[in-house]
Design a protein around this motif. Structure first.
Motif, PDB file in Angstrom:
ATOM      1  N   VAL A  11      57.962  37.385  28.630  1.00 49.86           N
ATOM      2  CA  VAL A  11      56.178  37.139  29.034  1.00 49.86           C
ATOM      3  C   VAL A  11      55.564  37.599  27.759  1.00 49.86           C
ATOM      4  N   ARG A  12      54.447  37.127  27.414  1.00 46.10           N
ATOM      5  CA  ARG A  12      53.632  37.544  26.096  1.00 46.10           C
ATOM      6  C   ARG A  12      52.177  37.533  26.562  1.00 46.10           C
ATOM      7  N   ILE A  13      51.585  38.636  25.843  1.00 46.36           N
ATOM      8  CA  ILE A  13      49.901  39.089  26.044  1.00 46.36           C
ATOM      9  C   ILE A  13      49.636  39.725  24.893  1.00 46.36           C
ATOM     10  N   ALA A  14      48.564  39.114  24.210  1.00 47.73           N
ATOM     11  CA  ALA A  14      48.013  39.732  22.898  1.00 47.73           C
ATOM     12  C   ALA A  14      48.817  40.020  21.859  1.00 47.73           C
ATOM     13  N   GLY A  15      49.943  38.809  21.963  1.00 50.08           N
ATOM     14  CA  GLY A  15      50.765  39.061  20.617  1.00 50.08           C
ATOM     15  C   GLY A  15      52.096  39.894  20.709  1.00 50.08           C
ATOM     16  N   ARG A  16      52.111  40.289  21.965  1.00 46.79           N
ATOM     17  CA  ARG A  16      53.352  41.145  22.432  1.00 46.79           C
ATOM     18  C   ARG A  16      54.408  40.592  23.399  1.00 46.79           C
ATOM     19  N   ALA A  21      61.903  40.810  33.962  1.00 47.98           N
ATOM     20  CA  ALA A  21      62.489  41.427  35.036  1.00 47.98           C
ATOM     21  C   ALA A  21      62.087  43.123  35.038  1.00 47.98           C
ATOM     22  N   LEU A  22      61.427  43.647  33.997  1.00 50.22           N
ATOM     23  CA  LEU A  22      61.096  45.035  33.881  1.00 50.22           C
ATOM     24  C   LEU A  22      59.927  45.317  34.094  1.00 50.22           C
ATOM     25  N   LEU A  23      58.945  44.152  34.372  1.00 47.60           N
ATOM     26  CA  LEU A  23      57.390  44.217  34.951  1.00 47.60           C
ATOM     27  C   LEU A  23      57.281  44.855  36.221  1.00 47.60           C
ATOM     28  N   LEU A  24      56.482  45.742  36.593  1.00 46.70           N
ATOM     29  CA  LEU A  24      55.945  46.328  37.720  1.00 46.70           C
ATOM     30  C   LEU A  24      55.355  45.167  38.670  1.00 46.70           C
ATOM     31  N   ASP A  25      55.270  45.425  39.949  1.00 46.03           N
ATOM     32  CA  ASP A  25      54.633  44.535  41.029  1.00 46.03           C
ATOM     33  C   ASP A  25      53.151  44.929  40.998  1.00 46.03           C
ATOM     34  N   ILE A  26      52.445  43.964  40.408  1.00 50.59           N
ATOM     35  CA  ILE A  26      51.053  43.905  40.605  1.00 50.59           C
ATOM     36  C   ILE A  26      50.653  42.911  41.897  1.00 50.59           C
ATOM     37  N   ASN A  27      49.952  43.377  43.090  1.00 48.55           N
ATOM     38  CA  ASN A  27      50.025  42.487  44.022  1.00 48.55           C
ATOM     39  C   ASN A  27      48.629  41.951  44.101  1.00 48.55           C
ATOM     40  N   VAL A  28      48.132  41.147  44.878  1.00 46.21           N
ATOM     41  CA  VAL A  28      46.737  40.574  45.196  1.00 46.21           C
ATOM     42  C   VAL A  28      45.648  41.703  45.269  1.00 46.21           C
ATOM     43  N   SER A  69      51.948  45.378  32.491  1.00 42.60           N
ATOM     44  CA  SER A  69      52.066  44.472  33.735  1.00 42.60           C
ATOM     45  C   SER A  69      50.755  44.266  34.387  1.00 42.60           C
ATOM     46  N   LEU A  70      49.829  44.858  34.298  1.00 35.31           N
ATOM     47  CA  LEU A  70      48.267  44.611  34.881  1.00 35.31           C
ATOM     48  C   LEU A  70      47.905  43.666  34.057  1.00 35.31           C
ATOM     49  N   ASP A  71      47.930  43.795  32.633  1.00 36.03           N
ATOM     50  CA  ASP A  71      47.397  42.905  31.913  1.00 36.03           C
ATOM     51  C   ASP A  71      48.273  41.456  31.957  1.00 36.03           C
ATOM     52  N   LEU A  72      49.267  41.377  32.289  1.00 39.60           N
ATOM     53  CA  LEU A  72      49.904  40.062  32.685  1.00 39.60           C
ATOM     54  C   LEU A  72      49.395  39.445  33.574  1.00 39.60           C
ATOM     55  N   ALA A  73      49.458  40.280  34.944  1.00 47.84           N
ATOM     56  CA  ALA A  73      48.670  39.739  36.257  1.00 47.84           C
ATOM     57  C   ALA A  73      47.173  39.164  36.085  1.00 47.84           C
ATOM     58  N   LEU A  74      46.715  39.886  35.233  1.00 49.56           N
ATOM     59  CA  LEU A  74      45.305  39.468  34.942  1.00 49.56           C
ATOM     60  C   LEU A  74      45.271  38.267  34.164  1.00 49.56           C
TER      61      LEU A  74
END
Length: 365
Positions: A11-16, A21-28, A69-74
């Motif tokens: 996954v990519r966000i802000a160029g990174r 698989a290593l991301l934390l679970d950010i739920n609704v 993880s939160l950045d990606l969920a947002l």
């Protein structure tokens, strides 16, 4: 880059990039809390680390992993927009963003006009480059300029915007992916700061309407834009002058809804380009003309002819300079210089009398 982009495991966000698989679970529930926090903050912007504190998202994990993880969920939730300049992640509630940054203001909307650029003389091309309209196909690079002077035209004055033109582009914040970037404008005289928005795709900066009004600016006023020592800030200032009454081309709207230009004395408080200065005593009336033009869509050539006729009345020789015409046409419809100059060059009834001054030969037309 291509391999990462085509691999769903990254996954990519802000160029990174990061392994999914290593991301934390950010739920609704977490995302709903973020929405509430941003709502209370007027929409934002807020950095990710502050949001993490506000929603008390503190699992036993690496802080950077929590943040990513939160950045990606947002990013994957349409309620939120990432609006930070390159290198900074800031979040904003999409529904609380100004509507003028979601869709361009009506005065900035341009329907392309077919024209033959091969007809433009070297003198015309030089004027097009000098006018620095954001819609002009100028390929030059101006990264070495630390300060640029802008001549305000009516569409930007009415919309409270500045162009992201060839000369100005490098002075405003950019972003890796964000379609809108929130930053701070700084008044060069007072140091006052207020928010602005860069809309790179549509090539404008929004948020200056009140500042224009406070300084008594008119279309044709000169504005200096310069770099700041602080990232995410841009300095703007007027070239002030002592308040005085000057003869200025003034737009009047007749009872039939037609535009009339007259030379009238107006109070001015900032320096202006004499050829492009236009006073607008009744903005609401001009807006009605604009809306009517949008509805009726008169032929482009007819608009140019009518405007030349009006401006010619103000000159003893009945001559009109191309930059005067460009500024005046943009009072009734958005148009870059190219189509106007091409039309002047392609019709024999527009007689060039030297130095990009033209007169209309109505008899031949």
């Amino acid at each position: 880059e291509e391999e990462f982009g085509s691999n769903p495991d990254f996954v990519r966000i802000a160029g990174r990039w990061f392994p999914r698989a290593l991301l934390l679970d950010i739920n609704v529930g977490h995302l709903n809390l973020v929405e509430a926090v941003l709502d209370m903050a007027g929409g934002g912007p807020m950095p990710t680390d502050e949001l993490i504190k506000q929603i008390e998202l503190t699992p036993d994990a690496n802080p950077k992993l929590i943040e990513f993880s939160l950045d990606l969920a947002l990013q994957e939730d349409p309620r939120f927009d990432e609006v930070g300049p390159a290198g900074e992640v800031l979040w904003y509630l999409h529904r609380l963003e100004p509507p003028e940054v979601i869709e361009p203001p009506v005065h900035l909307r341009y329907s392309g006009i077919d024209h033959d650029r091969s007809l433009l003389s070297q003198e015309m091309l030089a004027l097009e480059k000098d006018l620095d309209d954001e819609l002009s196909p100028i390929k030059d690079h101006y990264e070495d300029l630390e300060e640029v002077t802008v001549r305000l035209i009516y569409p930007h004055w009415a919309s409270g915007t500045l162009p992201i033109s060839a000369r100005l582009r490098h002075l405003f914040p950019t972003a890796y992916e964000a379609p809108r970037i929130r930053f701070m404008l700084v008044d060069g005289h007072t140091g006052e700061k207020f928010p602005g928005w860069v809309v790179p795709e549509k090539r404008y900066v929004f948020g200056l309407k009140e500042w224009y009004q406070e300084h008594g600016l008119i279309p044709g006023s000169l504005i200096k834009v310069s770099q700041s020592d602080h990232p995410g800030e841009v300095i703007i200032q007027t070239t002030d002058r002592r308040s005085s009454r000057e003869w200025i081309r003034t737009v009047l709207v007749g009872s039939d809804g037609g535009i009339v230009f007259a030379m009238l004395k107006q109070i001015v408080t900032a320096n202006f380009d004499e050829r492009m200065a236009i006073a607008i005593p009744d903005e609401d009336a001009v807006d009605q003309v604009w809306k009517q033009m949008q509805k009726e869509r008169p032929a482009f050539e007819q608009t140019i002819v009518n405007t030349v006729r009006e401006l010619a009345k103000l000159n003893p020789q009945s001559h009109v300079h191309a930059s005067e015409l460009y500024a005046a046409v943009n009072v009734v419809r958005r148009c870059p210089p190219g189509p106007i100059l091409s039309l002047l060059a392609s019709r024999s009834w527009f007689v060039h009398v030297g130095d990009l001054h033209f007169r209309l030969n109505d008899a031949e037309r």
